[in-house]
Design a protein around this motif. Structure first.
Motif, PDB file in Angstrom:
ATOM      1  N   GLN A   1       0.851  -1.187   0.000  1.00 46.71           N
ATOM      2  CA  GLN A   1       0.000   0.000   0.000  1.00 46.71           C
ATOM      3  C   GLN A   1       0.886   1.235   0.000  1.00 46.71           C
ATOM      4  O   GLN A   1       2.022   1.195   0.479  1.00 46.71           O
ATOM      5  CB  GLN A   1      -0.890   0.027   1.249  1.00 46.71           C
ATOM      6  CG  GLN A   1      -1.708  -1.226   1.468  1.00 46.71           C
ATOM      7  CD  GLN A   1      -2.744  -1.463   0.387  1.00 46.71           C
ATOM      8  OE1 GLN A   1      -3.469  -0.537   0.008  1.00 46.71           O
ATOM      9  NE2 GLN A   1      -2.809  -2.678  -0.120  1.00 46.71           N
ATOM     10  N   VAL A   2       0.352   2.342  -0.519  1.00 48.15           N
ATOM     11  CA  VAL A   2       1.065   3.617  -0.529  1.00 48.15           C
ATOM     12  C   VAL A   2       0.323   4.569   0.409  1.00 48.15           C
ATOM     13  O   VAL A   2      -0.832   4.926   0.163  1.00 48.15           O
ATOM     14  CB  VAL A   2       1.148   4.215  -1.943  1.00 48.15           C
ATOM     15  CG1 VAL A   2       1.872   5.559  -1.921  1.00 48.15           C
ATOM     16  CG2 VAL A   2       1.826   3.244  -2.901  1.00 48.15           C
ATOM     17  N   PHE A   3       1.003   4.942   1.491  1.00 48.90           N
ATOM     18  CA  PHE A   3       0.450   5.859   2.476  1.00 48.90           C
ATOM     19  C   PHE A   3       1.150   7.203   2.347  1.00 48.90           C
ATOM     20  O   PHE A   3       2.366   7.249   2.204  1.00 48.90           O
ATOM     21  CB  PHE A   3       0.672   5.328   3.894  1.00 48.90           C
ATOM     22  CG  PHE A   3      -0.051   4.053   4.196  1.00 48.90           C
ATOM     23  CD1 PHE A   3      -1.355   4.073   4.657  1.00 48.90           C
ATOM     24  CD2 PHE A   3       0.577   2.829   4.014  1.00 48.90           C
ATOM     25  CE1 PHE A   3      -2.028   2.886   4.952  1.00 48.90           C
ATOM     26  CE2 PHE A   3      -0.078   1.638   4.295  1.00 48.90           C
ATOM     27  CZ  PHE A   3      -1.382   1.667   4.765  1.00 48.90           C
TER      28      PHE A   3
ATOM     29  N   LEU B   1      -2.831  10.512   5.789  1.00 46.22           N
ATOM     30  CA  LEU B   1      -4.073  11.149   5.351  1.00 46.22           C
ATOM     31  C   LEU B   1      -4.613  10.484   4.090  1.00 46.22           C
ATOM     32  O   LEU B   1      -5.798  10.582   3.795  1.00 46.22           O
ATOM     33  CB  LEU B   1      -3.823  12.618   5.006  1.00 46.22           C
ATOM     34  CG  LEU B   1      -3.410  13.542   6.113  1.00 46.22           C
ATOM     35  CD1 LEU B   1      -2.080  14.189   5.840  1.00 46.22           C
ATOM     36  CD2 LEU B   1      -4.475  14.596   6.270  1.00 46.22           C
ATOM     37  N   LEU B   2      -3.700   9.858   3.335  1.00 52.13           N
ATOM     38  CA  LEU B   2      -4.073   9.248   2.055  1.00 52.13           C
ATOM     39  C   LEU B   2      -3.604   7.803   2.005  1.00 52.13           C
ATOM     40  O   LEU B   2      -2.506   7.477   2.464  1.00 52.13           O
ATOM     41  CB  LEU B   2      -3.439  10.014   0.888  1.00 52.13           C
ATOM     42  CG  LEU B   2      -3.775  11.498   0.754  1.00 52.13           C
ATOM     43  CD1 LEU B   2      -2.910  12.139  -0.319  1.00 52.13           C
ATOM     44  CD2 LEU B   2      -5.251  11.687   0.432  1.00 52.13           C
TER      45      LEU B   2
ATOM     46  N   GLY C   1      -3.371   7.220  -2.694  1.00 49.96           N
ATOM     47  CA  GLY C   1      -3.774   8.458  -3.345  1.00 49.96           C
ATOM     48  C   GLY C   1      -5.168   8.948  -3.014  1.00 49.96           C
ATOM     49  O   GLY C   1      -5.587   9.989  -3.514  1.00 49.96           O
ATOM     50  N   GLU C   2      -5.892   8.245  -2.163  1.00 49.43           N
ATOM     51  CA  GLU C   2      -7.267   8.615  -1.839  1.00 49.43           C
ATOM     52  C   GLU C   2      -7.402   8.931  -0.356  1.00 49.43           C
ATOM     53  O   GLU C   2      -6.748   8.308   0.482  1.00 49.43           O
ATOM     54  CB  GLU C   2      -8.224   7.451  -2.178  1.00 49.43           C
ATOM     55  CG  GLU C   2      -8.207   7.016  -3.626  1.00 49.43           C
ATOM     56  CD  GLU C   2      -8.836   8.035  -4.550  1.00 49.43           C
ATOM     57  OE1 GLU C   2      -9.772   8.747  -4.113  1.00 49.43           O
ATOM     58  OE2 GLU C   2      -8.382   8.135  -5.707  1.00 49.43           O
ATOM     59  N   GLU C   3      -8.277   9.897  -0.047  1.00 51.24           N
ATOM     60  CA  GLU C   3      -8.594  10.151   1.350  1.00 51.24           C
ATOM     61  C   GLU C   3      -9.252   8.901   1.933  1.00 51.24           C
ATOM     62  O   GLU C   3     -10.002   8.207   1.235  1.00 51.24           O
ATOM     63  CB  GLU C   3      -9.549  11.341   1.484  1.00 51.24           C
ATOM     64  CG  GLU C   3      -8.910  12.659   1.114  1.00 51.24           C
ATOM     65  CD  GLU C   3      -9.855  13.841   1.259  1.00 51.24           C
ATOM     66  OE1 GLU C   3     -10.989  13.669   1.770  1.00 51.24           O
ATOM     67  OE2 GLU C   3      -9.460  14.949   0.862  1.00 51.24           O
ATOM     68  N   MET C   4      -8.970   8.626   3.196  1.00 49.89           N
ATOM     69  CA  MET C   4      -9.545   7.454   3.849  1.00 49.89           C
ATOM     70  C   MET C   4     -10.837   7.853   4.567  1.00 49.89           C
ATOM     71  O   MET C   4     -10.844   8.792   5.356  1.00 49.89           O
ATOM     72  CB  MET C   4      -8.552   6.864   4.858  1.00 49.89           C
ATOM     73  CG  MET C   4      -7.292   6.327   4.221  1.00 49.89           C
ATOM     74  SD  MET C   4      -6.078   5.771   5.442  1.00 49.89           S
ATOM     75  CE  MET C   4      -5.473   7.347   6.059  1.00 49.89           C
ATOM     76  N   SER C   5     -11.884   7.116   4.303  1.00 48.25           N
ATOM     77  CA  SER C   5     -13.134   7.362   5.016  1.00 48.25           C
ATOM     78  C   SER C   5     -13.051   6.715   6.396  1.00 48.25           C
ATOM     79  O   SER C   5     -12.168   5.889   6.651  1.00 48.25           O
ATOM     80  CB  SER C   5     -14.311   6.763   4.234  1.00 48.25           C
ATOM     81  OG  SER C   5     -14.236   5.348   4.261  1.00 48.25           O
TER      82      SER C   5
END
Length: 172
Positions: free
Chosen positions: A78-80, A125-126, A129-133
């Motif tokens: 995963q990319v954080f 925070l990501l 590449g996406e904001e985490m719900s």
């Protein structure tokens, strides 16, 4: 003469350091959007009362770094992206103690300030590449570079990897 010059130099350095601390505090404006992280406790920098509050933009402005790693909670690498914990600790003006990190559901873990090292954990925070719900461990998740070292692959470290993070209290 030398003594007078030395004291003048020392006074100038002291004023410069005080000014640098004030400038650092002024660099963190009060949040304009929804607050996603509140830091309280024994901290040197505040922006709302005796707390330091961040919306997404204010937190992002501290500078993001990337960790590519596998986790025990996800499949594959995963990319954080997030702010280094070391950056936050430096901003807070702390050198030791404990960070009591608390999630939206009031679950709390203790993270020693000594974990906040260069190349160490981030407040992500990501994810990819996406904001985490909230449903997907967001909005914030403390992530260590698990694949970087066996030292990051322990139950103790995994237990500090709190997700749905929304507040941190700094204690000695």
């Amino acid at each position: 003469m030398l003594t007078r010059s030395f004291f003048a130099f020392a006074a100038a350095v002291t004023l410069t350091l005080i000014g640098a601390e004030t400038a650092r505090a002024d660099d963190v404006p009060s949040p304009n959007g929804d607050v996603i992280l509140t830091v309280s406790g024994d901290i040197a920098t505040t922006n709302v009362g005796d707390t330091l509050q961040f919306d997404r933009a204010t937190l992002t402005d501290l500078g993001l770094t990337t960790i590519e790693t596998t986790t025990i909670w996800t499949d594959g690498t995963q990319v954080f992206e997030g702010i280094p914990l070391a950056t936050l600790v430096d901003l807070l003006g702390i050198e030791d103690g404990t960070l009591n990190a608390t999630a939206l559901n009031d679950y709390t873990v203790e993270i020693p300030v000594s974990d906040a090292v260069e190349g160490g954990p981030i407040i992500a925070l990501l994810l990819n590449g996406e904001e985490m719900s909230v449903r997907d461990k967001g909005p914030l998740w403390v992530v260590y570079p698990y694949d970087a070292s066996d030292a990051y692959q322990t139950e103790v470290i995994y237990s500090r990897s709190i997700w749905q993070l929304d507040r941190i209290e700094v204690v000695e």
